[in-house]
Design an enzyme around this catalytic site. Structure first.
Site, mmCIF file in Angstrom:
data_model
loop_
_atom_site.group_PDB
_atom_site.id
_atom_site.type_symbol
_atom_site.label_atom_id
_atom_site.label_comp_id
_atom_site.label_asym_id
_atom_site.label_seq_id
_atom_site.Cartn_x
_atom_site.Cartn_y
_atom_site.Cartn_z
ATOM 1 N N HIS A 262 34.903 -30.513 37.725
ATOM 2 C CA HIS A 262 35.326 -29.299 38.416
ATOM 3 C C HIS A 262 35.572 -29.531 39.908
ATOM 4 C CE1 HIS A 262 36.399 -25.251 38.290
ATOM 5 N NE2 HIS A 262 35.330 -24.703 37.752
ATOM 6 N N ASP B 34 40.716 -27.498 38.331
ATOM 7 C CA ASP B 34 40.390 -26.082 38.196
ATOM 8 C C ASP B 34 40.550 -25.635 36.753
ATOM 9 O OD1 ASP B 34 39.896 -25.797 40.917
ATOM 10 O OD2 ASP B 34 42.000 -25.373 41.366
#
Length: 499
Positions: A472, A476
């Site tokens: 992450h 995204d």
């Protein structure tokens, strides 16, 4: 001091070379930069010049042999040194067996098994011992024929590359050498070949050697390998041997399977293997380094399943490899990575490295661990080339024939966690990559189908769950969703050629 002549590295990805011709013989005078021998690699054929002037006093690797880069293949001495060596009579000296370097970054290896004991006779290229490194497990062949006179490193010990682990004596050396000059031939990995258990009293005297791939083919076809003639070195049964036997005689004739013996007793404390130790370290490191997020997509594989069933016989006949689901999945993944290169990127300090090529890692489950061979520049391959490459890498992974370079440099990994029946898995990222795709089990389910006019019906469809694990810090959720949508669209509406 005499000068070593080594196998040069002819390119960044080159790990070995074959000597095709020596242009000088022991005792000949050679000048610096004068052509000394010819080599062939998978990239180039070349004449190799002498590193110095002097007399060629030893050839350690004969024409036709393939050895790793930086292997000492010959020895050049000055006139004075050559004169000092000349009076020494030729002896049947021992040949030192060394821990080979299995890749540019490999500095050590662990001996996991000796296949011979002191006093045993061993043939050149016959498997001598097994090793494990942090890149690959391999079986190392003998560099020469003779009697194994000494084992210097015990099973379980980890030693640096070029450490002498054994000595083979009792056979005349192929070159004349002073006792101070070690004749060292670097060994390359060959397929692991375990002996089959005795299952036929009439044939029990013949020792069987075969690869895991050969034994799997035999099991799948209920074939007794003791009825197959081996054409390989030392009577080794090759893949071609077993396929020829199946073609000529068909499947069957296998003895009833015996219950498998337990590898370990309950309560036994078994030390981690080198490979399992490295896997454990890397999994913990990956979870610590990357904030993992997972997203799961359900994909209708009916179109692909029907196409595969319809084309697999013709595909195997034309391309020489079975048509599995993996090349379909790989091709869809490559298409999605092209459209969303952030999934093919890596984080380097405070920057994102967008890789020039798609180097697709394909996780392969082994009886002794897990390995991830790499399909390099996968975006340049056709569907059939993908299928052949994936099948070849998987087979050589299980046979311990991979080169270390073939397990390095991946930019995105596929792992088939559904091969054992699971719905899906939540995979750990293969560092330094940013994403990994786990493939769930393929099964038929009732699915609601909506037609163009909005009418709903229930149909039996072949479906599969795909789980994307991603870092992450780099990716995204929106990008991961768009990426998975491309894979879903490509597989559900497959329209690509199979050539």
């Amino acid at each position: 001091m005499p000068t070593d002549v080594i196998m040069p590295q002819m390119g960044e990805s080159i790990v070995e070379g074959t000597i095709t011709k020596w242009l000088k013989k022991p005792g000949d005078r050679v000048e610096k930069d004068e052509p000394l021998f010819e080599i062939s690699t998978d990239k180039v054929d070349a004449e190799i010049p002498s590193p110095t002037s002097g007399t060629l006093v030893a050839i350690n690797v004969e024409a036709g042999a393939t050895v790793g880069i930086n292997t000492v293949v010959g020895l050049i001495a000055s006139a004075e040194e050559a004169a000092a060596l000349a009076p020494v009579p030729v002896q049947a000296e021992g040949v030192e067996v060394v821990m080979p370097q299995m890749g540019e970054s490999i500095v050590e290896g662990t001996i996991t098994k000796w296949l011979k004991k002191p006093g045993d006779h061993v043939e050149k290229d016959e498997p001598l011992f097994e090793i494990s490194t942090d890149k690959v497990d391999a079986e190392i062949p003998s560099p020469t024929s003779g009697v194994l006179s000494e084992i210097r490193v015990a099973v379980g010990a980890t030693v640096g590359i070029n450490t002498v682990v054994a000595v083979i004596g009792g056979a005349a050396p192929s070159v004349s050498a002073h006792p101070a000059v070690s004749v060292i031939v670097a060994a390359a990995p060959v397929a692991v070949a375990d002996a089959e258990p005795e299952i036929d009293p009439e044939l029990a005297g013949r020792r069987l050697r075969s690869s895991p791939l050969v034994r799997r083919i035999a099991r799948e076809n209920q074939l007794n390998l003791r009825q197959v003639a081996g054409s390989g070195s030392g009577g080794r049964i090759t893949k071609e041997d077993v396929l020829r036997h199946l073609h000529d005689y068909g499947p069957g004739n296998a003895e009833p399977a015996q219950p498998a013996a337990l590898d370990h007793l309950p309560g036994e404390l078994e030390p981690l293997t080198k490979m399992r130790t490295i896997i454990a370290q890397r999994m913990v490191e990956s979870k610590r380094i990357s904030p993992h997020v997972h997203t799961v997509y359900k994909i209708d594989m009916t179109r692909v399943a029907r196409l595969r069933n319809r084309e697999r016989v013709a595909f195997e006949k034309k391309h020489g490899v079975k048509l599995t689901y993996m090349p379909f999945i790989a091709a869809a993944t490559i298409e999605a990575l092209r459209r969303f290169p952030i999934l093919n990127a890596s984080l380097e300090s405070n920057a994102i490295r967008y890789h020039r090529n798609i180097n697709l890692g394909i996780a392969v489950a082994l009886d002794w661990g897990l390995i991830v061979p790499v399909v390099n520049r996968a975006e340049t391959l056709s569907f059939a080339e993908l299928a052949r490459t994936i099948a070849d890498l998987a087979a050589r992974s299980r046979a311990k024939k991979l080169l270390p370079a073939e397990t390095a440099g991946s930019t995105f990994t596929l792992t088939n966690s559904g091969v054992f029946g699971g719905e899906y898995g939540t995979p750990i990222i293969n560092q330094p990559e940013s994403a990994i795709l786990a493939i769930g089990g393929l099964r038929k389910e009732p699915v609601v189908i909506t037609d163009a006019e909005g009418g709903d019906t229930i149909a039996i469809r072949s479906v599969q769950y795909y789980c994307l694990g991603f870092d992450h810090r780099v990716i995204d959720g929106a990008d991961s969703g768009k990426f998975m949508s491309v894979i879903k669209q490509v597989l559900e509406n497959w329209d690509k050629p199979l050539d």
